[in-house]
Design a protein around this motif. Structure first.
Motif, PDB file in Angstrom:
ATOM      1  N   SER A 119     -13.163  92.696  79.725  1.00  0.00           N
ATOM      2  CA  SER A 119     -12.530  91.401  79.474  1.00  0.00           C
ATOM      3  C   SER A 119     -13.622  90.392  79.110  1.00  0.00           C
ATOM      4  N   PRO A 120     -13.530  89.715  77.933  1.00  0.00           N
ATOM      5  CA  PRO A 120     -12.447  89.793  76.965  1.00  0.00           C
ATOM      6  C   PRO A 120     -12.364  91.161  76.291  1.00  0.00           C
ATOM      7  N   ALA A 121     -11.154  91.556  75.940  1.00  0.00           N
ATOM      8  CA  ALA A 121     -10.907  92.903  75.431  1.00  0.00           C
ATOM      9  C   ALA A 121     -11.242  93.064  73.961  1.00  0.00           C
ATOM     10  N   THR A 122     -11.441  91.959  73.240  1.00  0.00           N
ATOM     11  CA  THR A 122     -11.678  92.048  71.812  1.00  0.00           C
ATOM     12  C   THR A 122     -12.943  92.852  71.494  1.00  0.00           C
ATOM     13  N   ASN A 123     -12.879  93.636  70.451  1.00  0.00           N
ATOM     14  CA  ASN A 123     -14.046  94.402  69.993  1.00  0.00           C
ATOM     15  C   ASN A 123     -14.837  93.643  68.944  1.00  0.00           C
ATOM     16  N   LYS A 124     -14.365  92.439  68.627  1.00  0.00           N
ATOM     17  CA  LYS A 124     -15.070  91.646  67.625  1.00  0.00           C
ATOM     18  C   LYS A 124     -16.332  91.038  68.229  1.00  0.00           C
ATOM     19  N   GLU A 125     -17.100  90.435  67.361  1.00  0.00           N
ATOM     20  CA  GLU A 125     -18.346  89.789  67.794  1.00  0.00           C
ATOM     21  C   GLU A 125     -18.037  88.695  68.819  1.00  0.00           C
ATOM     22  N   LEU A 126     -18.661  88.806  69.976  1.00  0.00           N
ATOM     23  CA  LEU A 126     -18.424  87.846  71.050  1.00  0.00           C
ATOM     24  C   LEU A 126     -19.297  86.618  70.849  1.00  0.00           C
ATOM     25  N   LYS A 127     -18.677  85.425  70.984  1.00  0.00           N
ATOM     26  CA  LYS A 127     -19.417  84.182  70.777  1.00  0.00           C
ATOM     27  C   LYS A 127     -19.291  83.297  72.015  1.00  0.00           C
ATOM     28  N   ALA A 128     -20.299  82.443  72.193  1.00  0.00           N
ATOM     29  CA  ALA A 128     -20.310  81.526  73.336  1.00  0.00           C
ATOM     30  C   ALA A 128     -20.816  80.162  72.886  1.00  0.00           C
ATOM     31  N   ILE A 129     -20.384  79.134  73.596  1.00  0.00           N
ATOM     32  CA  ILE A 129     -20.815  77.767  73.329  1.00  0.00           C
ATOM     33  C   ILE A 129     -22.018  77.444  74.203  1.00  0.00           C
ATOM     34  N   LEU A 130     -23.081  76.966  73.598  1.00  0.00           N
ATOM     35  CA  LEU A 130     -24.265  76.579  74.362  1.00  0.00           C
ATOM     36  C   LEU A 130     -23.912  75.503  75.390  1.00  0.00           C
ATOM     37  N   LYS A 131     -24.505  75.618  76.584  1.00  0.00           N
ATOM     38  CA  LYS A 131     -24.323  74.687  77.697  1.00  0.00           C
ATOM     39  C   LYS A 131     -22.914  74.752  78.300  1.00  0.00           C
ATOM     40  N   HIS A 132     -22.155  75.780  77.929  1.00  0.00           N
ATOM     41  CA  HIS A 132     -20.838  76.001  78.517  1.00  0.00           C
ATOM     42  C   HIS A 132     -20.861  77.330  79.275  1.00  0.00           C
ATOM     43  N   SER A 133     -19.868  77.539  80.119  1.00  0.00           N
ATOM     44  CA  SER A 133     -19.817  78.777  80.893  1.00  0.00           C
ATOM     45  C   SER A 133     -19.108  79.879  80.109  1.00  0.00           C
ATOM     46  N   LEU A 134     -19.383  81.128  80.504  1.00  0.00           N
ATOM     47  CA  LEU A 134     -18.769  82.296  79.865  1.00  0.00           C
ATOM     48  C   LEU A 134     -18.557  83.370  80.919  1.00  0.00           C
ATOM     49  N   ASP A 135     -17.384  84.010  80.896  1.00  0.00           N
ATOM     50  CA  ASP A 135     -17.052  85.079  81.845  1.00  0.00           C
ATOM     51  C   ASP A 135     -16.990  86.425  81.126  1.00  0.00           C
ATOM     52  N   LEU A 136     -17.633  87.430  81.737  1.00  0.00           N
ATOM     53  CA  LEU A 136     -17.525  88.817  81.288  1.00  0.00           C
ATOM     54  C   LEU A 136     -16.925  89.606  82.445  1.00  0.00           C
ATOM     55  N   GLY A 137     -15.913  90.410  82.149  1.00  0.00           N
ATOM     56  CA  GLY A 137     -15.237  91.117  83.221  1.00  0.00           C
ATOM     57  C   GLY A 137     -15.060  92.598  82.955  1.00  0.00           C
ATOM     58  N   CYS A 138     -14.931  93.369  84.057  1.00  0.00           N
ATOM     59  CA  CYS A 138     -14.659  94.804  83.972  1.00  0.00           C
ATOM     60  C   CYS A 138     -13.600  95.139  85.025  1.00  0.00           C
ATOM     61  N   LYS A 139     -12.485  95.716  84.580  1.00  0.00           N
ATOM     62  CA  LYS A 139     -11.390  96.051  85.486  1.00  0.00           C
ATOM     63  C   LYS A 139     -11.266  97.563  85.657  1.00  0.00           C
ATOM     64  N   TYR A 140     -10.909  97.961  86.862  1.00  0.00           N
ATOM     65  CA  TYR A 140     -10.730  99.386  87.167  1.00  0.00           C
ATOM     66  C   TYR A 140      -9.268  99.634  87.524  1.00  0.00           C
ATOM     67  N   SER A 141      -8.688 100.692  86.953  1.00  0.00           N
ATOM     68  CA  SER A 141      -7.281 101.013  87.213  1.00  0.00           C
ATOM     69  C   SER A 141      -7.100 102.495  87.519  1.00  0.00           C
ATOM     70  N   GLY A 142      -8.081 103.082  88.252  1.00  0.00           N
ATOM     71  CA  GLY A 142      -7.971 104.489  88.630  1.00  0.00           C
ATOM     72  C   GLY A 142      -7.005 104.689  89.782  1.00  0.00           C
ATOM     73  N   VAL A 143      -6.692 105.964  90.045  1.00  0.00           N
ATOM     74  CA  VAL A 143      -5.710 106.278  91.096  1.00  0.00           C
ATOM     75  C   VAL A 143      -6.223 105.932  92.489  1.00  0.00           C
ATOM     76  N   ASP A 144      -7.532 105.915  92.654  1.00  0.00           N
ATOM     77  CA  ASP A 144      -8.083 105.615  93.980  1.00  0.00           C
ATOM     78  C   ASP A 144      -8.296 104.115  94.212  1.00  0.00           C
ATOM     79  N   ASP A 145      -8.041 103.293  93.201  1.00  0.00           N
ATOM     80  CA  ASP A 145      -8.137 101.825  93.322  1.00  0.00           C
ATOM     81  C   ASP A 145      -9.501 101.347  93.801  1.00  0.00           C
ATOM     82  N   ASP A 146     -10.552 102.037  93.421  1.00  0.00           N
ATOM     83  CA  ASP A 146     -11.897 101.613  93.808  1.00  0.00           C
ATOM     84  C   ASP A 146     -12.872 101.920  92.674  1.00  0.00           C
ATOM     85  N   GLY A 147     -13.304 100.840  92.001  1.00  0.00           N
ATOM     86  CA  GLY A 147     -14.240 101.016  90.895  1.00  0.00           C
ATOM     87  C   GLY A 147     -15.673 101.174  91.340  1.00  0.00           C
ATOM     88  N   GLU A 148     -15.959 100.933  92.631  1.00  0.00           N
ATOM     89  CA  GLU A 148     -17.298 101.088  93.206  1.00  0.00           C
ATOM     90  C   GLU A 148     -18.353 100.312  92.405  1.00  0.00           C
TER      91      GLU A 148
END
Length: 295
Positions: free
Chosen positions: A25-54
């Motif tokens: 997250s963000p899921a887009t495969n396009k070129e990722l852009k950010a605004i200088l002096k602003h915040s940006l979030d990068l995320g990784c979600k896990y959806s396995g059967v054991d519910d633990d991405g470790e």
């Protein structure tokens, strides 16, 4: 028995691993852009059967962000999600070639689904400079003061700067109350779309000037003062003193006849009570005059 348990354990791990699923997250495969002096979030979600991405930590070019200066990067981990927050995106963040998260899950130590390539800084206003060299407005909402008749200019500083030095997409607007914005008036001139100039400031020029690019704005409030403004407090004091003096003089002038009459009356009253002062007797004086005539 032990072999059966071991085989079952392996099969279970294979089943779990085969059902492990990471997504970015963000899921887009396009070129990722950010605004200088602003915040940006990068995320990784896990959806396995054991519910633990470790999840463990985030890395930039294989260097853990936890080793960087505290406060610039913040990592939040849960069993199903890991999020990296870049508090203030700076030019050095744009030089990183790969951002990734690492886990303890076998076969997914660094899930490729949660890897981000180089983040490109997006051009945006970073400050406003005026015609005074030392006046550089870093806050997105700043204010300056000028006297009537003075010139002023606002230059919208864009970073990263375009290679061809063209700023056709910059938009300048004006507002009296910082709510409703409109195009600039005709007496304000442009210089390469990045710089606006007011040759002689008047009261009507007071208000908010905003430059916008790529959805990011910088605003400055122009306050207009009269050159006599610093004298108003002094003139007010002088006027008050002069008024008090006039009132006192009028009061004294009106009270003077009354005081004079009261003084005369008191003097006559005192003379009448003084035993040393002879009070004339009109009848005696008339009798003496008659005697003098007969003689």
């Amino acid at each position: 028995m032990h072999k059966l348990f071991f085989i079952s354990f392996i099969v279970l791990n294979i089943v779990i691993s085969s059902n492990a699923k990471y997504s970015r997250s963000p899921a887009t495969n396009k070129e990722l852009k950010a605004i200088l002096k602003h915040s940006l979030d990068l995320g990784c979600k896990y959806s396995g059967v054991d519910d633990d991405g470790e999840f463990l930590d985030w890395y930039k070019d294989d260097v853990p962000v936890s080793s960087e200066k505290s406060g610039h990067y913040v990592v939040h981990n849960s069993q199903t999600e890991s999020k990296l927050t870049i508090k203030i995106f700076v030019p050095s963040d744009g030089h990183v070639k790969k951002w990734s998260v690492k886990t303890q899950k076998s076969g997914f130590e660094e899930p490729i689904e949660c890897q981000f390539n180089k983040i490109i800084p997006k051009r945006s206003p970073q400050r406003i400079d005026t015609n005074r060299p030392a006046e550089k407005l870093e806050a997105s909402h700043s204010s300056i003061r000028r006297y009537r008749g003075e010139p002023v200019s606002f230059k919208c500083i864009i970073e990263p700067e375009p290679v061809n030095k063209t700023f056709n997409e910059i938009k300048w607007e004006f507002s009296k109350d910082d709510t409703t914005y409109s195009v600039l008036t005709d007496d304000i001139t442009y210089e390469n779309k990045v710089n606006i100039i007011i040759d002689s400031i008047e009261k009507r020029h007071r208000g908010y000037y905003r430059c916008t690019l790529n959805g990011i704005s910088f605003t400055v409030l122009l306050r207009v003062k009269d050159r006599l403004a610093p004298l108003w407090p002094f003139l007010g004091i002088v006027g008050t003193v002069a008024l008090l003096v006039i009132v006192i003089l009028i009061f004294e002038k009106r009270q003077k006849p009354a005081r004079k009459a009261a003084g005369t009356e008191d003097e006559e009253h005192n003379r009448a009570k003084d035993p040393l002062v002879r009070t004339p007797n009109k009848s005696v004086d008339d009798e003496n005059k008659k005697r003098a005539v007969k003689a």
